[in-house]
Design an enzyme around this catalytic site. Structure first.
Site, mmCIF file in Angstrom:
data_model
loop_
_atom_site.group_PDB
_atom_site.id
_atom_site.type_symbol
_atom_site.label_atom_id
_atom_site.label_comp_id
_atom_site.label_asym_id
_atom_site.label_seq_id
_atom_site.Cartn_x
_atom_site.Cartn_y
_atom_site.Cartn_z
ATOM 1 C CB CYS A 168 42.089 45.220 34.482
ATOM 2 S SG CYS A 168 40.886 44.239 35.406
ATOM 3 C CD GLU B 284 35.997 48.196 40.309
ATOM 4 O OE1 GLU B 284 37.214 47.941 40.491
ATOM 5 O OE2 GLU B 284 35.222 48.434 41.247
#
Length: 492
Positions: free
Chosen positions: A275, A241
């Protein structure tokens, strides 16, 4: 420790094949301790797989109780690592999705783990196909510093629901929370279920080299490449990720006040250290001034007196602060538009939000993931230009579209590829437990959350069940006329 945990622990210590295993550790702080605990967990996963729902549910209960009991200490430790992090943000962005994720797993996990029928061709009936989910064994989780609680708990939920044992490497950039978390895990879980690994980059590198049954890493693309390379010799499957630059495309019919409200929320949460934060906005040039004006008003309303506002967080450390400040220092004064009267301060690591208007595409602020409250506004002439701008760059972890025109929304939706997509919203897709979460290309590989996470961290074993009555024996050699007639039906 629950009764089921104690039973697993006692069985491990008294089992003949496990008697010579190293001492169980809840926390490992050296490479040797980490390797020893991995060996123990791996051996247990092979001899005592967790195939029952009751044990898995007990682990999820423990996780929920641990979170509930330690909310304040977790938030305090995270704030200390950041120099200051809003407790409300920790509740909203870390505790809330963790609790709802556990509830979702407990509600559905028993059903997910049951073998289920799969379609079968009529040619093979009355046989049938099944898919049997099984625990992989030992799952490694590498946690970043920006959301160190949720990005530990989220993967742990999926791993525990799938019946795995866990080793979790906490970020060295958030040491106070890492220690607090390790101490809590030791109080609520058997070391034969979960081990927390603490330490610097050398230990993180060694962690990624262990032959896990699955390794999940959350962090930068650059480090993600190293993690994948370290896992490759063991053929360890990885879920990465990563980050990247998540764009916002604003259609010309969008409600600009709504756009600013949602984009600024996403950009100021955790001081932009997210993010999936909006990284830059593609918007028609005629709306630039109005966007900046509305963003300034938004800051006044939502973060008055920002230097002392308890809702606004700080940059994690001096190194990150200097990196981002360097991006701004490389720009001209005309490009940078402050949204408050307060200047950034490296001593307190306060960085007020700013908008950067039409920076050069090759500038640092447009080449690198920002991870700070800096928002570039880029103009586009046509929607095709905006789509081309996005597609000329690495595929993002998230993409956000704002507007009411169905045709325009569908055009962006169908002609761009991103890890996730929100329409007239930002960030919130990460909290949807019925949606997979993950990246694509340089923003990541693999997905997790909810059922998708359960399946990612399970072996979905295919099972063919033959019937006592079947015709396959008619196709055995010597191949005669019946075989040739059968082949003639199916071979073109």
């Amino acid at each position: 420790m629950t009764d089921s945990n104690q039973q697993i622990h006692d069985q491990a210590l008294t089992g003949t094949s496990l008697a010579r295993l190293p001492e169980a550790l809840s926390t490992a702080t050296t490479i040797d301790e980490m390797k020893a605990q991995f060996s123990r967990l791996q051996a247990l996963s092979r001899t005592q797989p967790i195939n029952d729902w009751q044990t898995r549910e007990n682990q999820l209960d423990n996780l929920e109780i641990m979170l509930s009991d330690n909310q304040e200490s977790f938030a305090t430790a995270i704030s200390a690592d950041f120099g200051y992090r809003s407790q409300s943000e920790t509740q909203f962005a870390e505790l809330f999705p963790s609790f709802t994720g556990i509830s979702h797993a407990k509600k559905h996990g028993k059903k997910w783990m049951k073998p289920h029928r799969a379609p079968i061709s009529a040619l093979y009936m009355p046989a049938h196909n099944e898919i049997q989910p099984q625990p992989l064994g030992v799952v490694g989780i590498m946690v970043p510093w920006n959301y160190p609680l949720f990005l530990a708990i989220g993967p742990m939920i999926d791993a525990l629901t799938a019946g795995n044992r866990i080793m979790v490497k906490m970020s060295e950039a958030a040491p106070q929370f890492a220690q607090t978390f390790a101490d809590a895990i030791a109080r609520y879980f058997s070391p034969d279920m979960i081990c927390v690994v603490l330490g610097e980059v050398d230990i993180a590198a060694a962690f990624s080299e262990l032959p896990f049954d699955h390794l999940l890493y959350t962090g930068s693309t650059a480090v993600g490449k190293k993690v994948m390379a370290a896992a490759a010799p063991n053929l360890t499957p990885v879920t990465l990720e990563l980050g990247g630059k998540s764009p916002v495309i604003v259609l010309d019919d969008a409600n600009l006040e709504s756009v600013v409200n949602r984009v600024m929320m996403g950009k100021t949460l955790n001081a932009g250290q997210t993010c999936i934060a909006p990284d830059y906005v593609l918007i028609p040039r005629q709306y630039h001034e109005q966007f900046i004006h509305l963003a300034t008003e938004w800051m006044t309303k939502h973060y008055p007196n920002i230097e002392s506002n308890p809702d606004y967080s700080r940059i994690i450390n001096g190194e990150q602060f200097k990196r981002v400040k360097g991006y701004l220092d490389a720009l001209s004064a005309e490009e940078v538009h402050a949204l408050t009267a307060v200047e950034s301060d490296i001593e307190t690591r306060l960085m007020p939000p700013v908008i950067v208007r039409d920076p050069a595409p090759d500038s640092d602020v447009m080449q690198n993931e920002i991870f700070a409250p800096i928002l570039p506004l880029m103009h586009y002439e046509t929607l095709d230009d905006a789509i081309a701008f996005v597609n000329a760059r690495p595929r993002p972890l998230a993409l956000y579209i704002f507007g009411d025109n169905y045709g325009g929304i569908e055009k962006v939706r169908n002609n761009t590829v991103s890890g996730g997509l929100c329409i007239n919203e930002v960030l919130i897709h990460v909290a949807q437990h019925d949606l997979p979460f993950g990246g694509v290309g340089e923003s990541g590989t693999g997905v997790y959350h909810g059922k998708d996470g359960f399946e990612r961290l399970s072996h979905m074993k295919p099972v063919f069940v033959q019937s006592k009555l079947n015709g396959l024996n008619l196709l055995l050699p010597p191949y005669g006329g019946l075989f040739k007639k059968a082949m003639a039906l199916f071979l073109k």
